[in-house]
Enzyme design. Structure first.
Site, short mmCIF file in Angstrom:
data_model
loop_
_atom_site.label_atom_id
_atom_site.label_comp_id
_atom_site.label_asym_id
_atom_site.label_seq_id
_atom_site.Cartn_x
_atom_site.Cartn_y
_atom_site.Cartn_z
N CYS A 220 -1.14 -5.35 3.94
CA CYS A 220 -1.14 -5.21 2.47
C CYS A 220 -1.54 -3.81 2.00
CB CYS A 220 -2.06 -6.25 1.85
SG CYS A 220 -1.69 -7.90 2.42
N HIS B 64 -4.18 -4.66 -4.99
CA HIS B 64 -3.28 -5.52 -4.22
C HIS B 64 -3.43 -6.94 -4.73
CE1 HIS B 64 -1.39 -7.84 -1.21
NE2 HIS B 64 -2.52 -8.26 -0.66
N ASN C 131 1.35 -13.26 -3.14
CA ASN C 131 0.95 -12.09 -2.35
C ASN C 131 2.18 -11.56 -1.60
OD1 ASN C 131 0.00 -10.34 -0.39
ND2 ASN C 131 -1.73 -11.63 0.23
N1 ACO Z 1 -4.25 -27.06 -1.16
C1 ACO Z 1 -5.30 -27.88 -1.20
N2 ACO Z 1 -6.41 -27.69 -0.47
C2 ACO Z 1 -6.46 -26.62 0.32
C3 ACO Z 1 -5.37 -25.71 0.43
C4 ACO Z 1 -4.23 -25.97 -0.36
N3 ACO Z 1 -3.15 -25.17 -0.34
N4 ACO Z 1 -5.70 -24.74 1.31
C5 ACO Z 1 -6.93 -25.00 1.74
N5 ACO Z 1 -7.39 -26.14 1.15
C6 ACO Z 1 -8.68 -26.80 1.34
C7 ACO Z 1 -9.32 -26.49 2.67
O1 ACO Z 1 -8.83 -27.33 3.68
C8 ACO Z 1 -10.78 -26.74 2.37
O2 ACO Z 1 -11.02 -28.12 2.42
P1 ACO Z 1 -12.39 -28.69 3.03
O3 ACO Z 1 -13.46 -28.18 2.14
O4 ACO Z 1 -12.19 -30.17 2.97
O5 ACO Z 1 -12.47 -28.14 4.43
C9 ACO Z 1 -10.92 -26.31 0.90
O6 ACO Z 1 -9.58 -26.30 0.36
C10 ACO Z 1 -11.54 -24.92 0.73
O7 ACO Z 1 -10.87 -24.01 1.59
P2 ACO Z 1 -11.23 -22.48 1.58
O8 ACO Z 1 -10.45 -21.79 2.64
O9 ACO Z 1 -12.72 -22.32 1.60
O10 ACO Z 1 -10.68 -22.05 0.13
P3 ACO Z 1 -10.86 -20.72 -0.64
O11 ACO Z 1 -11.45 -20.97 -1.96
O12 ACO Z 1 -11.50 -19.62 0.22
O13 ACO Z 1 -9.36 -20.24 -0.90
C11 ACO Z 1 -7.77 -18.64 -0.01
C12 ACO Z 1 -8.49 -19.97 0.19
C13 ACO Z 1 -6.91 -18.78 -1.26
C14 ACO Z 1 -6.91 -18.35 1.20
C15 ACO Z 1 -8.80 -17.50 -0.22
O14 ACO Z 1 -9.81 -17.60 0.76
C16 ACO Z 1 -8.22 -16.10 -0.16
O15 ACO Z 1 -7.46 -15.70 -1.01
N6 ACO Z 1 -8.65 -15.29 0.85
C17 ACO Z 1 -8.31 -13.87 1.00
C18 ACO Z 1 -6.94 -13.67 1.51
C19 ACO Z 1 -6.69 -12.19 1.74
O16 ACO Z 1 -7.16 -11.33 1.02
N7 ACO Z 1 -5.96 -11.86 2.80
C20 ACO Z 1 -5.73 -10.48 3.17
C21 ACO Z 1 -4.52 -9.94 2.56
S1 ACO Z 1 -3.05 -10.77 3.08
C22 ACO Z 1 -2.25 -9.74 4.23
O17 ACO Z 1 -2.77 -8.81 4.74
C23 ACO Z 1 -0.82 -10.11 4.62
#
Ligand code: ACO
Length: 330
Positions: free
Chosen positions: A117, A257, A287
């Site tokens: 990214c 980003h 994204n």
């Molecule tokens: N729908 C419903 N529930 C979901 C989903 C979904 N799509 N995805 C995960 N959950 C659940 C999980 O299983 C978890 O359930 P549990 O509590 O029963 O175990 C719960 O939701 C919480 O999961 P988290 O992973 O803690 O959710 P979070 O609030 O962190 O959101 C996300 C996840 C959106 C991925 C976030 O962490 C994020 O945006 N992270 C950063 C991503 C990033 O910046 N990446 C780098 C750039 S990308 C690149 O380089 C190509």
């Protein structure tokens, strides 16, 4: 030859994306998720998705052609094409070379930058000093991705996030008080396990086993990356502000980003900047990795959010992990 009488600046931009759209309602039918979860946790409502017969360079070429036309630069005057991509058309040749052929940039070197990214900021940082020192005159930097072909649509933690598209910028010499005022890129390979796709390289070549284990798809520990992303994007923004001799009050617009609306909000809060000065299009694009910043910049130029005299801060974070920030005066 060294010439310090000008800076490198943006002369024209363009962007393109597939017509196909995948909505949260579509995803509700594919995995155990909901529009409510995706919207509140990410801010995403839809993302553009390439068809089976569409591929990265097609969007890059469309965006690049538009950028060249808007800059009024002849394709033959481009000295270098850098395609920032993590989803190239193929292993060889580089997508940069394919773009070079398709745009008819007969005097350009073409290459890819693989920085997830942060790729667009890596690309403009690389050409900045080449232009400023007179080594080259014009560069075309394109962030282009078809991420949806590397997304596992059985993994709800990643499949709701990513979209496809491309954004392009023609860079060239501009007066010293304009253009790129400061830029910085960083990486930390110790965080490899936070975001990766193992299959298909020389370590885990494509075999029946790697395909059965779905090793060619992206895997991400989003929760852990979230905190590193916020800290890294905010810290490097402060570093480039200092390098440029500016403060956050001097910034008219921040283009982060587009990874997650909550990341964008947290970065804005850390920087102490009003949300109205922070651009977001994540609801419509998701994204798009290296394409997200140039797509957003071009939308801002077209809508008049970026005008002559605007001072803009770009900041990105991605797999690697990589991060970077740039300050530009238009
Ligand atoms: N729908 C419903 N529930 C979901 C989903 C979904 N799509 N995805 C995960 N959950 C659940 C999980 O299983 C978890 O359930 P549990 O509590 O029963 O175990 C719960 O939701 C919480 O999961 P988290 O992973 O803690 O959710 P979070 O609030 O962190 O959101 C996300 C996840 C959106 C991925 C976030 O962490 C994020 O945006 N992270 C950063 C991503 C990033 O910046 N990446 C780098 C750039 S990308 C690149 O380089 C190509």
């Amino acid at each position: 030859m060294t010439n310090n009488s000008y800076n490198a600046g943006i002369l024209g931009m363009g962007h393109a994306y597939p017509s196909g759209i995948l909505t949260n309602a579509d995803l509700e039918k594919m995995v155990d998720t909901s529009d409510e979860w995706i919207t509140t946790r990410t801010g995403i409502k839809q993302r553009h998705k390439a068809a089976d017969d569409e591929y990265t360079s097609q969007f890059a070429v469309k965006a690049g052609k538009q950028a060249l036309e808007r800059a009024g630069i002849d394709p033959n005057d481009i000295d270098i094409i850098i395609c920032a991509t993590t989803t190239p058309d193929q292993i060889l040749p580089s997508t940069g070379c394919i773009i070079q052929r398709e745009l008819g940039c007969e005097n350009a070197a073409g290459m890819d930058v693989f920085a997830a990214c942060s790729g667009f900021i890596y690309g403009i940082t690389m050409v900045e000093s080449m232009i400023r020192t007179g080594q080259i005159r014009y560069a075309l930097v394109i962030g282009a991705e078809v991420l949806t072909k590397y997304v596992d649509y059985t993994d709800r933690s990643t499949c709701v996030l990513f979209g496809d598209g491309a954004g392009a910028a023609v860079l060239g010499p501009v007066p010293k008080e304009k253009g790129i005022l400061a830029t910085k890129i960083r990486s930390d390979g110790r965080y490899e396990e936070q975001l990766y796709a193992l299959g298909g390289g020389t370590r885990y070549g494509t075999t029946h086993e790697t395909i059965e284990k779905r090793m060619h798809y992206f895997r991400m520990k989003g929760n852990e990356l979230f905190k590193i992303a916020v800290r890294s994007m905010a810290d490097i923004s402060l570093e480039v502000l200092e390098k440029a001799g500016l403060t956050i009050e001097d910034i008219d617009l921040v283009i982060p980003h587009q990874a997650n609306q909550r990341i964008t909000d947290a970065v804005a809060q850390r920087l102490g900047i009003n949300q109205e000065k922070v651009y977001s299009n994540i609801a419509y694009h998701g994204n798009t990795s290296s394409a997200s910043i140039p797509i957003a910049m071009d939308e801002c130029i077209q809508s008049g959010k970026i005008r002559e005299g605007s001072t803009v801060l770009l900041t990105a974070f991605g797999g690697g992990v990589t991060w970077g920030a740039t300050i530009l005066k238009f």
